[in-house]
Motif scaffolding. Structure first.
Motif, PDB file in Angstrom:
ATOM      1  N   MET A 121      35.935  15.151 -37.995  1.00 54.49           N
ATOM      2  CA  MET A 121      37.318  15.650 -38.000  1.00 54.49           C
ATOM      3  C   MET A 121      37.607  16.459 -36.733  1.00 54.49           C
ATOM      4  N   GLY A 140      40.774  18.821 -43.103  1.00 54.99           N
ATOM      5  CA  GLY A 140      40.006  17.623 -43.430  1.00 54.99           C
ATOM      6  C   GLY A 140      40.048  17.418 -44.925  1.00 54.99           C
ATOM      7  N   GLY A 141      39.898  16.196 -45.325  1.00 59.14           N
ATOM      8  CA  GLY A 141      40.115  15.855 -46.724  1.00 59.14           C
ATOM      9  C   GLY A 141      39.029  16.319 -47.682  1.00 59.14           C
ATOM     10  N   ASN A 159      35.645   6.362 -42.025  1.00 62.30           N
ATOM     11  CA  ASN A 159      35.016   7.460 -41.289  1.00 62.30           C
ATOM     12  C   ASN A 159      33.521   7.216 -41.165  1.00 62.30           C
ATOM     13  N   GLY A 199      42.860  18.253 -47.848  1.00 58.89           N
ATOM     14  CA  GLY A 199      43.801  17.132 -47.933  1.00 58.89           C
ATOM     15  C   GLY A 199      43.114  16.031 -48.720  1.00 58.89           C
ATOM     16  N   PRO A 200      43.742  14.868 -48.802  1.00 56.99           N
ATOM     17  CA  PRO A 200      43.118  13.781 -49.558  1.00 56.99           C
ATOM     18  C   PRO A 200      42.029  13.066 -48.757  1.00 56.99           C
ATOM     19  N   ASP A 201      41.133  12.467 -49.444  1.00 62.57           N
ATOM     20  CA  ASP A 201      40.106  11.615 -48.826  1.00 62.57           C
ATOM     21  C   ASP A 201      39.634  10.652 -49.913  1.00 62.57           C
ATOM     22  N   LYS A 254      38.277  13.945 -34.230  1.00 62.02           N
ATOM     23  CA  LYS A 254      39.540  13.248 -34.531  1.00 62.02           C
ATOM     24  C   LYS A 254      40.736  14.047 -34.002  1.00 62.02           C
ATOM     25  N   SER A 289      41.237   6.171 -36.844  1.00 61.31           N
ATOM     26  CA  SER A 289      41.614   6.584 -38.204  1.00 61.31           C
ATOM     27  C   SER A 289      42.482   7.830 -38.241  1.00 61.31           C
ATOM     28  N   LYS A 345      35.714  19.594 -43.792  1.00 62.62           N
ATOM     29  CA  LYS A 345      35.714  18.591 -44.858  1.00 62.62           C
ATOM     30  C   LYS A 345      35.192  19.256 -46.118  1.00 62.62           C
ATOM     31  N   ALA A 372      50.299  14.032 -41.308  1.00 67.60           N
ATOM     32  CA  ALA A 372      50.353  15.220 -42.173  1.00 67.60           C
ATOM     33  C   ALA A 372      50.556  16.496 -41.350  1.00 67.60           C
ATOM     34  N   CYS A 428      49.392  17.141 -47.820  1.00 70.20           N
ATOM     35  CA  CYS A 428      49.655  15.890 -48.536  1.00 70.20           C
ATOM     36  C   CYS A 428      49.948  16.033 -50.018  1.00 70.20           C
TER      37      CYS A 428
END
Ligand code: PHE
Length: 349
Positions: free
Chosen positions: A57, A33-34, A256, A109-111, A60, A282, A72, A289, A131
């Motif tokens: 997440m 998770g970002g 989110n 990861g990114p968020d 998801k 989403s 996250k 990724a 990422c």
């Protein structure tokens, strides 16, 4: 009750900022998770965000059918704090230390507030990061894939409501022109959709103009008379109050945690507004990724997985109908079922 497996809150050694990592569930696999680098009135609000975002997440990944768990990271910046490059590096290294200390239980990861270059910095300390830029061996920016996955979800909804997967001529309101919202708006405009857009950042008016979109104030976007509203900004936009103002057929977007409280899903359903849960629509970013970096799929195969969100949503809507459930209820049932199958003791369900 704490339904998370693990929550780490640390004062960053270098930055002295609150570094929060929430691991909700590893029932399906290591958590991912970002990293959200965002401003909060109080760091505890950042903790609340991390708890909710990490649970989302888990859902998801479960719906996407990927063997990953939900986590996250949040660094809660005090209101108004601007990070200069040195301080930003300190923050990222503090996060990297924390991720590394979890030994692979969680990969970041990114968020919101972070991107591939930040992942590159984190990647110098830990390999548990998604990422990074392609030149460093990562899968790069996830936002175009999140946008593409949301478009796939929109196609399923369009087919359901209007009998065609094409969004040509459809009216959509995109709330938020960040990296994902802008990319999605571009895809929609290219397909011939008529757009109404907004962002809290007035500078984004220019982007709206380039897209040939109408601009409205942020507090008017939900009430725009359009076919579909697309939340693409921060969470909690759907409140008991705001959904009474909706004039659309459906709400489907990449943001989110769109629901301020879980009961809003029922309210949407009762009002006849089709809401596809955010964690279903989403998933494109993580699907891409994980497909590329964990499962070593080709770019083409990864893209096909992202596009398959259309089928996931179609199946969900069909199941919901057949069982007389809202899409949200059907999605929750699917998540429960997949977690229970992986973890019969029910530890993380
Ligand atoms: N921001 C992404 C999401 O909410 C998180 C993410 C993307 C994590 C890519 C890992 C890899 O889904």
């Amino acid at each position: 009750m704490l339904d998370h497996e693990q929550v780490v809150v640390r004062s960053g050694r270098r930055s002295r900022l609150p570094v929060i990592v929430a691991v909700h569930s590893t029932a399906l696999g290591p958590a991912a998770g970002g990293l959200r680098l965002w401003h909060y009135p109080d760091w505890r609000d950042g903790l609340t965000d991390a708890l909710r975002l990490s649970a989302a997440m888990t859902a998801k990944f479960a719906v996407a059918g990927l063997p990953s768990g939900g986590g996250k990271a949040v660094v809660a910046l005090p209101e108004g704090m601007v990070l200069d490059p040195d301080r930003r590096r300190d923050v990222l290294e503090d996060v990297a230390d924390t991720v590394e200390s979890l030994g692979g239980t969680y990969a970041t990861g990114p968020d919101v507030g972070t991107g591939p270059d930040d992942m590159a910095v984190i990647g110098t300390t830990t390999r548990h990061v998604f990422c990074r830029p392609a030149r460093l061996g990562g899968s790069g920016d996830s936002s175009p894939h999140t946008a593409r996955g949301t478009l796939a979800a929109l196609r399923a909804v369009s087919r359901r409501l209007y009998g065609t997967a094409s969004l040509d001529g459809r009216r959509l309101a995109v709330a938020g022109l960040g990296r994902v919202g802008t990319e999605l708006a571009r895809l929609l405009a290219a397909e011939g959709a008529a757009l109404t857009v907004t962002d809290v950042d007035q500078d984004k008016r220019k982007t709206g103009h380039e897209l040939g979109a109408d601009w409205v104030a942020p507090d008017e976007i939900l009430a725009a008379p359009v076919d579909i509203v697309v939340p693409a900004a921060l969470g909690s936009c759907l409140t008991r109050q705001s959904v009474t103002r909706l004039r659309c057929d459906a709400v489907v977007g990449p943001a989110n945690n769109q629901l301020a409280t879980p009961d809003v899903a029922d309210l949407l359903h009762r009002r006849g507004v089709l809401w596809v849960p955010d964690y279903v629509a989403s998933a494109g970013g993580v699907v891409h990724a994980v497909s590329v970096e964990v499962h070593r799929l080709s770019a083409e195969e990864a893209r096909a997985r992202v596009d398959a969100i259309e089928h996931t949503v179609t199946d969900l809507l069909t199941t919901a109908d057949a069982q007389d459930l809202s899409p949200a209820q059907a999605a929750t049932a699917l998540v429960r079922q997949r977690l229970a199958a992986a973890d019969p003791a029910g530890r993380s369900a």
